[in-house]
Design a protein around this motif. Structure first.
Motif, mmCIF file in Angstrom:
data_model
loop_
_atom_site.group_PDB
_atom_site.id
_atom_site.type_symbol
_atom_site.label_atom_id
_atom_site.label_comp_id
_atom_site.label_asym_id
_atom_site.label_seq_id
_atom_site.Cartn_x
_atom_site.Cartn_y
_atom_site.Cartn_z
ATOM 1 N N ARG A 72 -18.728 -8.751 7.816
ATOM 2 C CA ARG A 72 -17.672 -7.895 8.367
ATOM 3 C C ARG A 72 -17.672 -6.501 7.751
ATOM 4 O O ARG A 72 -16.897 -5.647 8.166
ATOM 5 C CB ARG A 72 -16.308 -8.545 8.123
ATOM 6 C CG ARG A 72 -16.132 -9.888 8.813
ATOM 7 C CD ARG A 72 -14.829 -10.544 8.377
ATOM 8 N NE ARG A 72 -14.567 -11.766 9.144
ATOM 9 C CZ ARG A 72 -13.643 -12.669 8.817
ATOM 10 N NH1 ARG A 72 -12.910 -12.494 7.731
ATOM 11 N NH2 ARG A 72 -13.471 -13.737 9.576
ATOM 12 N N ASN A 73 -18.522 -6.310 6.776
ATOM 13 C CA ASN A 73 -18.519 -5.054 6.025
ATOM 14 C C ASN A 73 -19.215 -3.969 6.839
ATOM 15 O O ASN A 73 -20.441 -3.952 6.970
ATOM 16 C CB ASN A 73 -19.220 -5.259 4.679
ATOM 17 C CG ASN A 73 -19.063 -4.070 3.761
ATOM 18 O OD1 ASN A 73 -18.745 -2.959 4.191
ATOM 19 N ND2 ASN A 73 -19.284 -4.284 2.477
ATOM 20 N N GLU A 74 -18.461 -3.052 7.385
ATOM 21 C CA GLU A 74 -19.015 -2.020 8.249
ATOM 22 C C GLU A 74 -19.853 -1.005 7.493
ATOM 23 O O GLU A 74 -20.533 -0.181 8.121
ATOM 24 C CB GLU A 74 -17.888 -1.324 9.012
ATOM 25 C CG GLU A 74 -17.160 -2.268 9.970
ATOM 26 C CD GLU A 74 -16.061 -1.574 10.755
ATOM 27 O OE1 GLU A 74 -15.873 -0.349 10.553
ATOM 28 O OE2 GLU A 74 -15.388 -2.250 11.562
ATOM 29 N N LEU B 200 -26.098 -3.075 10.917
ATOM 30 C CA LEU B 200 -25.746 -4.206 11.768
ATOM 31 C C LEU B 200 -26.592 -5.443 11.496
ATOM 32 O O LEU B 200 -26.068 -6.557 11.364
ATOM 33 C CB LEU B 200 -25.875 -3.793 13.242
ATOM 34 C CG LEU B 200 -25.543 -4.870 14.275
ATOM 35 C CD1 LEU B 200 -24.136 -5.417 14.067
ATOM 36 C CD2 LEU B 200 -25.686 -4.300 15.685
ATOM 37 N N ARG C 139 -25.654 -7.152 8.344
ATOM 38 C CA ARG C 139 -24.432 -7.953 8.498
ATOM 39 C C ARG C 139 -24.784 -9.318 9.089
ATOM 40 O O ARG C 139 -24.245 -10.351 8.663
ATOM 41 C CB ARG C 139 -23.429 -7.213 9.382
ATOM 42 C CG ARG C 139 -22.885 -5.940 8.752
ATOM 43 C CD ARG C 139 -22.088 -5.109 9.743
ATOM 44 N NE ARG C 139 -20.907 -5.820 10.219
ATOM 45 C CZ ARG C 139 -20.070 -5.324 11.128
ATOM 46 N NH1 ARG C 139 -20.296 -4.131 11.663
ATOM 47 N NH2 ARG C 139 -19.011 -6.019 11.504
ATOM 48 N N LEU D 95 -21.863 -6.250 19.322
ATOM 49 C CA LEU D 95 -22.432 -5.048 18.713
ATOM 50 C C LEU D 95 -23.945 -5.004 18.907
ATOM 51 O O LEU D 95 -24.523 -3.927 19.109
ATOM 52 C CB LEU D 95 -22.074 -5.001 17.232
ATOM 53 C CG LEU D 95 -20.583 -4.860 16.909
ATOM 54 C CD1 LEU D 95 -20.349 -4.951 15.395
ATOM 55 C CD2 LEU D 95 -20.028 -3.540 17.440
#
Length: 721
Positions: free
Chosen positions: A35-37, A41, A44, A112
């Motif tokens: 979830r860590n932006e 991508l 993650r 995403l």
């Protein structure tokens, strides 16, 4: 009783967190990085797949062990006072929550990914799109490998190995109306995902993938001609994969060859099924795979999250961490690549993965090629499946040197690979030793004996991590090289203890398990307690993977009660309850989770000095603070006495872990972990070491170069908190 605020003498086992629930909390922190932006991508997605893989292993080993105790009627409680049945009930509740959150995060990441032209089809989209573009592929590449199996009294349910994934079908024969059940297992030879050509969004550059189970479901009408497909469901099983060593096992090699075959057939521990599977198919699975004793997980999404790692390999470097190339240690370069010359001049510490593991390989290769080297001794716990360490040892033996390799057959999930290495080493003339039946040899030590003039000199490498060149790229560990004669004599005694069961008479530097490591830590903590009582400077700073041992935890509680400030960096399991008034108000615990896996073990004790950062007693080790490391493993701890190396480890590596505020989680008295909030002075320890001079270079301590506090300052602020 409000454990978060106060301690009473009758608290008893409640002063400990449960080990299994603490591990699940760690895996939640791993999942949270999905979830860590701040992460790219695909990175993650990698964290999400790691959390799935971690959970699989947790069931294979930890849950399997508790289930075995429950079935055998063993009611021995854990240190925190829970019976096996109580632990299993709480584990099931927490796992179900975690699985739901993992699937919710997968759905978000999938959206995403689609926005980035990486399309992952689900069952509905696969059925709609695949018939047009992939029938020929299915017919030529998939159909010949699949083996549908009818399930009826004449055709019993087949054996499904650990991790086996399959699709079960409820069919109706069109000619007779007869109900037929069919099973299709996914063969290991087939990829979990198939790339679909020409099925993108029209841009021509999209990567379109569909999972193999959805691929099979999409073509089920071709797979089962003459049948109506009424329902189907995907399932996966996890089996007990721990190997229980029999005390009477005289031949470890033969025992492990047999045990590895048994592992495939272990008890089913977890049955994962699609959330919307038909009840009759679910009951069929329960009955036919003996799953009534297993934990059942209904998954609303993708089953087998660990396989999402395949998607991370999509060729999109823009969606991954920037490539990082480790530096070769400056001190070795200054000596023209001569490891022995560099180590002879002064002790060296190397910080992986920021500094290349190639230096360890170079050390062994130079030893293999050097005509003055007469002997090499090496422990091997995990070495990987393409190991330059093994090749160096083989080259040394073939060159006529005396080479001894302690190969640990009990390294979980690496047993088979280690058996292969042992065979290769023995064929090359290496003396292979398998160590103790009861204990694992977990110490990471190399020693090289070299003739220099009229005498022999011993060069040693002590590592906090494995001799594994792949994990060395992502695990943070320390390599300590020394030619100190005391360390060489101690290392020789440690090897003799493993190979000949000869207990050391007197060791000059090293403390080791299972002989005296816990007692040595007690003495070090007691010294800090005495210093605090006498009004002298005191403090304990320790970094490790896990803190479980009840005796050590109680000793730390005693230190807190005496006023000793204790700062702990514990990446994974922590059974100590910090910040409780009357019990642990002077103890703080943090966990660091980020791009690299924090793996080094570093322990520091103020030693009553006025300037802790320069006079602290400092140790590195192969051990965590767990009962198994103290009682059932051969481990080492060694003091770091060279002033330069001492300050590099203490005032850079340990300090950076203590002041990191970008990847850190703080353990609360009630067991929750809270991510550290951003500050006006952000500090990311992984970014720092990726972008600053190597430890083995000429750099000053971290606080002298980057306007960050000294260890003494950290200690003082902790005391004021």
């Amino acid at each position: 009783m409000d454990l978060a605020n106060s301690y009473t003498p009758d608290m008893g086992p409640e002063r400990f967190f449960n080990r299994e629930l603490s591990w699940l909390a760690f895996n939640r922190r791993v999942m949270e990085e999905a979830r860590n932006e701040a992460h790219p991508l695909l990175e993650r997605l990698r964290f999400l797949s790691i959390s799935g893989s971690n959970l699989d292993e947790f069931f294979m080993v930890r849950v399997a062990g508790l289930k075995a105790q429950q079935l055998e009627g063993i009611e021995t409680c854990s240190a925190d006072g829970r019976s096996p049945s109580q632990q299993l009930a709480e584990i099931e509740s927490e796992v179900n929550r975690l699985l739901q959150e993992q699937q919710a995060e997968w759905q978000k990441l999938r959206v995403l990914l689609t926005e980035q032209d990486i399309l992952v089809y689900d069952q509905a989209s696969a059925k709609e799109k695949l018939h047009a573009s992939m029938w020929q592929y299915f017919q030529d590449q998939i159909f010949p490998i699949l083996t549908p199996q009818v399930l009826d009294p004449a055709h019993p349910f087949p054996f499904i190995p650990n991790g086996g994934l399959g699709v079960v079908f409820d069919l109706k024969r069109l000619s007779s109306g007869e109900t037929v059940r069919q099973l299709v297992l996914l063969p290991p030879a087939l990829p979990r995902f198939v790339k679909v050509p020409g099925a993108g969004n029209g841009s021509g550059s999209a990567s379109v993938l569909v999972s193999m189970e959805h691929f099979i479901e999409a073509f089920a009408d071709r797979l089962f001609p003459g049948f109506e497909i009424r329902s189907h469901g995907v399932f996966r099983i996890i089996r007990d994969s721990d190997i229980e060593l029999e005390e009477e096992a005289e031949d470890l090699v033969r025992f492990f060859k047999t045990a590895l075959r048994r592992r495939r057939r272990g008890r089913v521990i977890l049955l994962e099924v699609e959330a919307d599977i038909a009840p009759e198919l679910e009951e069929l699975l329960h009955q036919d795979i003996q799953g009534h004793e297993a934990m059942i997980a209904k998954v609303d999404g993708f089953i087998g999250l660990s396989d999402l790692s395949v998607l991370v390999d999509v060729d999109r470097p823009d969606l991954k961490f920037p490539a990082y190339t480790a530096r070769f240690p400056e001190r070795i370069r200054e000596h023209g690549g001569d490891c022995f010359a560099a180590i002879s001049s002064k002790d060296i510490v190397v910080h992986h993965p920021y500094e290349s593991f190639d230096v360890v390989i170079s050390f062994l290769r130079q030893a293999a090629a050097d005509p003055d080297v007469v002997a090499i001794k090496q422990t091997l716990y995990r070495a990987g499946n393409q190991s330059p360490v093994i090749r160096a040892l083989i080259e040394a033996a073939e060159a006529g040197k005396s080479v001894t390799a302690v190969v640990e057959l009990k390294a979980r999930f690496d047993e088979e690979q280690n058996l292969l290495w042992a065979n290769q080493l023995e064929r090359a003339g290496v003396q292979v030793v398998y160590g103790f039946i009861e204990w694992k040899t977990h110490a990471k030590i190399s020693m090289v004996v070299r003739k220099e003039g009229a005498r022999y000199r011993t060069y040693c490498h002590f590592g906090t991590g494995n001799y594994h060149p792949i994990t060395a790229r992502v695990y943070t560990d320390l390599s300590f090289f020394t030619a100190d004669p005391r360390a060489g004599r101690d290392a020789a005694q440690l090897f003799n203890y493993i190979t000949g069961y000869i207990e050391p008479e007197r060791m000059e530097m090293i403390k080791m398990s299972p002989l005296n490591m816990r007692g040595s830590l007690f003495e070090l903590i007691d010294a800090e307690i005495l210093a605090a009582k006498e009004g002298r400077v005191s403090g304990i700073w320790a970094k490790m993977n896990s803190l479980v041992d009840p005796a050590i935890i109680d000793k730390l509680y005693e230190a807190s009660g005496a006023g000793v400030q204790v700062e702990l960096v514990v990446r994974g399991i922590c059974c100590l309850r910090p910040g409780v008034e009357g019990l642990s108000e002077n103890i703080r615990v943090k966990s660091v989770v980020g791009r690299f896996l924090e793996h080094s073990r570093i322990w520091a004790f103020a030693n009553g000095a006025a300037m802790p950062h320069s006079n602290t007693k400092l140790f590195i080790s192969s051990a965590d603070w767990m009962p198994r490391n103290f009682d059932r493993r051969v481990e080492y701890m060694i003091p770091i006495e060279n002033p330069t190396v001492h300050d590099q480890i203490l005032d850079q590596v340990l300090l950076a872990n203590l002041i990191d505020n970008q990847q850190s989680w703080i353990l609360q008295p009630d067991g929750r972990y809270e991510r550290m909030k951003s500050t006006d002075k952000p500090f990311n320890l992984h970014h720092y070491f990726m972008n600053n001079a190597s430890l083995s270079g000429r750099g000053n301590a971290l606080h002298k170069r980057h306007d960050v506090p000294t260890l003494a300052f950290v200690q003082r602020k902790a005391g004021e908190a």
